[in-house]
Scaffold this motif. Structure first.
Motif: not given
Length: 398
Positions: A205-206, A220, A222-223, A318, A320-321
């Motif tokens: 998701r990220d 980038v 996001v979600n 951010l 992120p994952e």
């Protein structure tokens, strides 16, 4: 409401069948029945209805086993056509496909520094003609380009290395030029889209995708959706100011300079030579370093420091994952370079974000453009949900 329910149910089942055929390719009736969960008579009726409408076609027979061969069904590709284009400062690389995703033709042409619109139009026209089409017969065109299109003006920002493309509404101009609907999307964004569809970011998701090469870029997500920013410039990190943490001195400003100036091909070549690794291009230097023992390893560690220093700024904000490294330099360095970047990144930031090598290679920008274009026309023709990553569209030609 009750009177409309059977019709609504048919539409839902039709879309499910079309989606299954698009995802899996030609299927027999029994295979389709198993996927969409309808009875044998209902599936047979559905296929008859879609065939009558011209939505699906019979596509040969499938043999095997002792029983009779089974009829195969497929989506009628001729219902719509798309073009996917990778636009660079020097080339126009075009692919034409039908709505089923079948690639009909490819064509690549050089792009001069002047008369770029004429050259672009000529390349797309030739590709369309090779597929037996004209440009206006294309239902949608997606162009992947360096820089970013400002959604307010349609102008290309952050791309000084794209001469001839400045100062005008690019999606609108191309839509008029080709007489069809055109989308212009950042090239690295399209690579991220492709990684979401067929790469390492499926189900993520990220994440952030970094392209550490000439004109450094990032995408980038996001979600599950691309972040573009107010002017389309989210991820344009080439001009970000960072210090040079490489141990070897190559004449850079050690206190701070453009991120892109540390990772373009000449800068990588200079860094490699400072470690005794001689090559003509950055990509060649990275490949050579993998086979050169200690000197090569020291160069790759220094290169990883440069990449990680910029990545750290993005990760810190951010969290992120996942961070994906893509592009020629990343692919040349492979998992060795990726692991070194991950190790350096852990020294710089608190989040322990995994770093992996992007899975999609070959022509990821064009592949992402193709999936984006198909998403648009499948929504228009079949009512299938468009991807949440759908890019900024130019005005649709009337």
């Amino acid at each position: 409401m009750r009177a409309g329910s059977p019709r609504l149910l048919r539409e839902i089942n039709d879309r499910a069948a079309i989606e299954a055929l698009l995802r899996n390719g030609p299927l027999t009736r029994s295979e389709l029945e198993g996927i969409i969960g309808l009875s044998k008579p209902a599936t047979a009726q559905l296929l008859t209805r879609l065939e009558t409408e011209g939505t699906v076609l019979r596509n040969g027979l499938r043999g095997g086993g002792r029983g009779p061969r089974a009829q195969l069904w497929t989506v009628n590709g001729a219902l719509a056509h798309v073009a996917a284009i990778d636009l660079t400062p020097s080339t126009v690389d075009v692919a034409i496909a039908d709505i089923s995703g079948t690639l009909l033709t490819e064509h690549s042409a050089p792009l001069p520094r002047t008369d770029v619109l004429e050259a672009f139009h000529g390349a797309v026209t030739k590709a369309a003609n090779q597929a037996g089409l004209s440009p206006e017969a294309l239902n949608h065109v997606v162009v992947g380009s360096p820089g970013a299109v400002d959604p307010a003006t349609g102008r290309l920002n952050y791309a000084p290395h794209m001469p001839g493309w400045e100062g005008f509404d690019i999606p609108g101009t191309l839509a008029d030029l080709l007489d069809t609907a055109v989308t212009v999307e950042n090239d690295v964004n399209l690579v991220a889209l492709e990684e979401m569809v067929a790469g390492r970011a499926t189900g993520v998701r990220d994440f952030v995708l970094l392209w550490p090469a000439d004109a450094v870029g990032a995408a980038v997500v996001v979600n599950g959706s691309l972040l573009r920013g107010a002017t389309g410039g989210a991820g344009e990190i080439d001009a970000m100011q960072i210090p040079d943490h490489a141990t070897a001195d190559t004449g850079t400003d050690r206190t701070g300079g453009r991120y892109g100036d540390l990772l373009d091909s000449p800068a990588i070549v200079r860094l490699a030579r400072a470690h005794g690794v001689s090559a003509r291009t950055g990509q060649a230097a990275v490949r050579k370093a993998l086979a050169e023992g200690t000197a090569g390893r020291e160069f790759l560690v220094d290169l990883a420091r440069r990449i990680a220093t910029g990545a750290a700024n993005v990760v810190s904000v951010l969290d992120p994952e996942l961070v994906l490294l893509s592009g020629d330099i990343a692919q040349a360095g492979g998992t060795t370079l990726v692991d070194l970047v991950a190790a350096e990144l852990r020294r710089l930031v608190v989040p322990r974000t995994p770093v992996q090598l992007a899975l999609v290679t070959g022509k990821p920008v064009r592949s992402g453009a193709l999936h984006s274009a198909l998403s648009v026309v499948r929504e228009q023709v079949f009512g299938l949900p468009a991807a949440t990553t759908e890019p900024f569209r130019g005005p649709k030609h009337a």
